[in-house]
Design a protein around this motif. Structure first.
Motif, PDB file in Angstrom:
ATOM      1  N   ILE A   1       7.515 -10.039  35.795  1.00 22.99           N
ATOM      2  CA  ILE A   1       7.790  -9.806  34.371  1.00 22.99           C
ATOM      3  C   ILE A   1       6.878 -10.672  33.511  1.00 22.99           C
ATOM      4  O   ILE A   1       6.295 -10.212  32.522  1.00 22.99           O
TER       5      ILE A   1
ATOM      6  N   THR B   1      11.735 -10.701  27.179  1.00 19.65           N
ATOM      7  CA  THR B   1      10.864  -9.661  26.628  1.00 19.65           C
ATOM      8  C   THR B   1      10.961  -9.633  25.102  1.00 19.65           C
ATOM      9  O   THR B   1       9.937  -9.550  24.399  1.00 19.65           O
ATOM     10  N   LYS B   2      12.185  -9.717  24.567  1.00 14.66           N
ATOM     11  CA  LYS B   2      12.361  -9.753  23.113  1.00 14.66           C
ATOM     12  C   LYS B   2      11.673 -10.975  22.511  1.00 14.66           C
ATOM     13  O   LYS B   2      10.961 -10.875  21.502  1.00 14.66           O
TER      14      LYS B   2
ATOM     15  N   ASP C   1       3.294  -9.385  33.524  1.00 15.11           N
ATOM     16  CA  ASP C   1       3.118  -8.211  32.662  1.00 15.11           C
ATOM     17  C   ASP C   1       3.110  -8.605  31.181  1.00 15.11           C
ATOM     18  O   ASP C   1       2.320  -8.069  30.390  1.00 15.11           O
ATOM     19  N   LEU C   2       3.978  -9.539  30.799  1.00 14.22           N
ATOM     20  CA  LEU C   2       4.008  -9.983  29.409  1.00 14.22           C
ATOM     21  C   LEU C   2       2.712 -10.687  29.026  1.00 14.22           C
ATOM     22  O   LEU C   2       2.211 -10.519  27.903  1.00 14.22           O
TER      23      LEU C   2
ATOM     24  N   GLU D   1       0.192  -8.033  28.427  1.00 15.11           N
ATOM     25  CA  GLU D   1       0.524  -7.250  27.243  1.00 15.11           C
ATOM     26  C   GLU D   1       0.237  -8.011  25.951  1.00 15.11           C
ATOM     27  O   GLU D   1      -0.254  -7.429  24.975  1.00 15.11           O
TER      28      GLU D   1
ATOM     29  N   THR E   1      15.305 -10.456  31.816  1.00 15.67           N
ATOM     30  CA  THR E   1      14.407  -9.383  31.397  1.00 15.67           C
ATOM     31  C   THR E   1      14.598  -9.027  29.931  1.00 15.67           C
ATOM     32  O   THR E   1      13.640  -8.945  29.154  1.00 15.67           O
ATOM     33  N   GLU E   2      15.842  -8.819  29.545  1.00 11.48           N
ATOM     34  CA  GLU E   2      16.112  -8.391  28.176  1.00 11.48           C
ATOM     35  C   GLU E   2      15.742  -9.472  27.165  1.00 11.48           C
ATOM     36  O   GLU E   2      15.111  -9.191  26.138  1.00 11.48           O
ATOM     37  N   SER E   3      16.102 -10.709  27.444  1.00 14.07           N
ATOM     38  CA  SER E   3      15.895 -11.772  26.452  1.00 14.07           C
ATOM     39  C   SER E   3      14.452 -12.236  26.401  1.00 14.07           C
ATOM     40  O   SER E   3      13.884 -12.388  25.303  1.00 14.07           O
TER      41      SER E   3
ATOM     42  N   ALA F   1       9.219 -12.919  23.735  1.00 17.30           N
ATOM     43  CA  ALA F   1       7.764 -12.922  23.873  1.00 17.30           C
ATOM     44  C   ALA F   1       7.107 -11.969  22.885  1.00 17.30           C
ATOM     45  O   ALA F   1       6.100 -12.311  22.247  1.00 17.30           O
ATOM     46  N   ARG F   2       7.669 -10.804  22.736  1.00 20.70           N
ATOM     47  CA  ARG F   2       7.068  -9.817  21.817  1.00 20.70           C
ATOM     48  C   ARG F   2       7.220 -10.238  20.363  1.00 20.70           C
ATOM     49  O   ARG F   2       6.348  -9.933  19.541  1.00 20.70           O
TER      50      ARG F   2
END
Length: 393
Positions: free
Chosen positions: A285, A244-245, A288-289, A292, A240-242, A247-248
């Protein structure tokens, strides 16, 4: 947008079978699809039949001499010269031995992944799922790790050629996605992310944090190698943490994800101790990404998974349930979700053939599992690993 999600079938993919003793068994595709059908979660109008990939498509990644070798070794009686050279192309190993019809089956799988990517990029669908794809270990000039053609890399290359899209590839197989990583290691517009058991102990022995890309592609690669005996909480924290960073920071036009389900505690080919919970959460996850960051454009592929009775059907079905926004997902994520039962019709049909009792629930009852020794130390090491690998994003 015509469809929310399409389910891609590739006739011929069920012929991708090395031998009766080999752990890669295409029966897992039938097990998963019939589970979805028993749930009435796979309407006929969501299914799209794909055509086999052409030789020109396959050549987007694979060398002409390798393609020719695969074709010759696919014959019922390969010529002596083809047999003599088979080892050069990685097709005589115990893990990836050549078999009759290998080219045709590999082309069928590859065609399905190309069709999934095209359906999304053309606007026909927002999401596309090709359960038969995800053969991520094949290289341009040799087969490896049960993989003859790298359908994931070929589909990405086809999208790059036609649409010029920036693509985030997310690999959740317990084995590092080496073939896809190195296919795009110098391409700044394809970001390859892989979470997997560390290559210190598991095939293919790559996927370390220092692998970040090369030349113009440096910085467009992220690996999260986790420790053996990692459990749900630590795996999901790392992922989740990695992701998300990453992808954004990358801001893709399309997400292509590979959903090998061999990080489960029951899988015989790895040492990770996760449950079905991660196979519910990871697609959520990614979903959602995608919404987003890239208008929902998401292609999902299958991959590894060698407990074909107890794990693969549930894990791969969950990808489609999340992708198609099926109501069952809400039930599974509720506090009582661990009590959600599999369709009795499916259990009754397959239990007589299964060598072991099939699970009756979608999610595992981990309360009965013994906790792994060194849990706190494993969690600490994994946290340090993802923080190190994702620190530049």
């Amino acid at each position: 947008m015509k469809d929310k999600a399409v389910y891609i079938q590739s006739s011929g993919a069920n012929l991708y079978k090395f031998n009766e003793e080999h752990p890669f068994n295409p029966l897992r595709l039938e097990l998963a699809q019939t589970l979805l059908e028993a749930l009435n979660a796979l309407p006929s109008d969501a299914i799209m039949e794909a055509h086999p990939a052409s030789e020109a498509d396959i050549a987007l990644i694979h060398r002409p001499d390798y393609l020719e070798a695969v074709k010759q070794l696919s014959e019922a009686a390969p010529a002596p010269e083809a047999l003599r050279l088979a080892g050069r192309y990685g097709l005589t190993t115990e893990e990836t031995p050549f078999f009759k019809g290998m080219h045709e089956a590999g082309a069928a799988i590859t065609g399905g992944s190309i069709a999934a990517a095209e359906a999304v990029m053309s606007g026909q669908a927002q999401h596309a799922y090709h359960m038969g794809g995800g053969l991520h270990h094949a290289f341009p000039g040799h087969g490896s790790g049960f993989c003859v053609y790298n359908d994931a890399a070929i589909a990405i290359a086809a999208v790059r050629r036609k649409y010029g899209a920036r693509i985030l590839y997310i690999d959740t197989d317990v084995h590092h996605g080496d073939g896809v990583q190195y296919a795009f290691y110098e391409d700044p517009d394809v970001f390859t992310y892989s979470i997997h058991e560390t290559g210190k102990y598991l095939f293919p022995g790559t996927g370390f944090t220092h692998e970040k890309g090369l030349d113009k592609g440096f910085g467009s690669c992220c690996n999260i190698p986790v420790q053996p005996y990692t459990e749900d909480e630590s795996w999901l924290e790392c992922f989740t943490e990695s992701v998300t960073k990453v992808a954004r920071a990358f801001k893709p036009d399309l997400i292509v994800s590979q959903h090998g389900c061999d990080a489960h505690a029951f899988d015989p080919l790895s040492h990770i101790q996760c449950s079905m919970q991660i196979y519910l959460e990871m697609p959520r996850i990614i979903h959602d990404l995608a919404h987003e960051l890239c208008g929902g454009r998401w292609v999902a592929l299958g991959g590894g998974g060698y407990d074909l009775w107890r794990v693969v059907p549930r894990a791969w079905s969950l990808v489609w349930l999340v992708m198609s926004e099926h109501p069952l997902v809400s039930h599974l994520t509720a506090p009582s979700g661990h009590k959600s039962e599999l369709p009795g019709l499916w259990l009754d049909h397959w239990q007589p053939r299964s060598p072991e009792p099939l699970p009756g629930l979608w999610l595992d009852d981990t309360g009965s599992w013994e906790p792994m020794p060194r849990r706190e130390e494993i969690t600490r090491q994994n946290r340090h690993m993802w923080e190190t690998s994702a620190q530049d994003f």
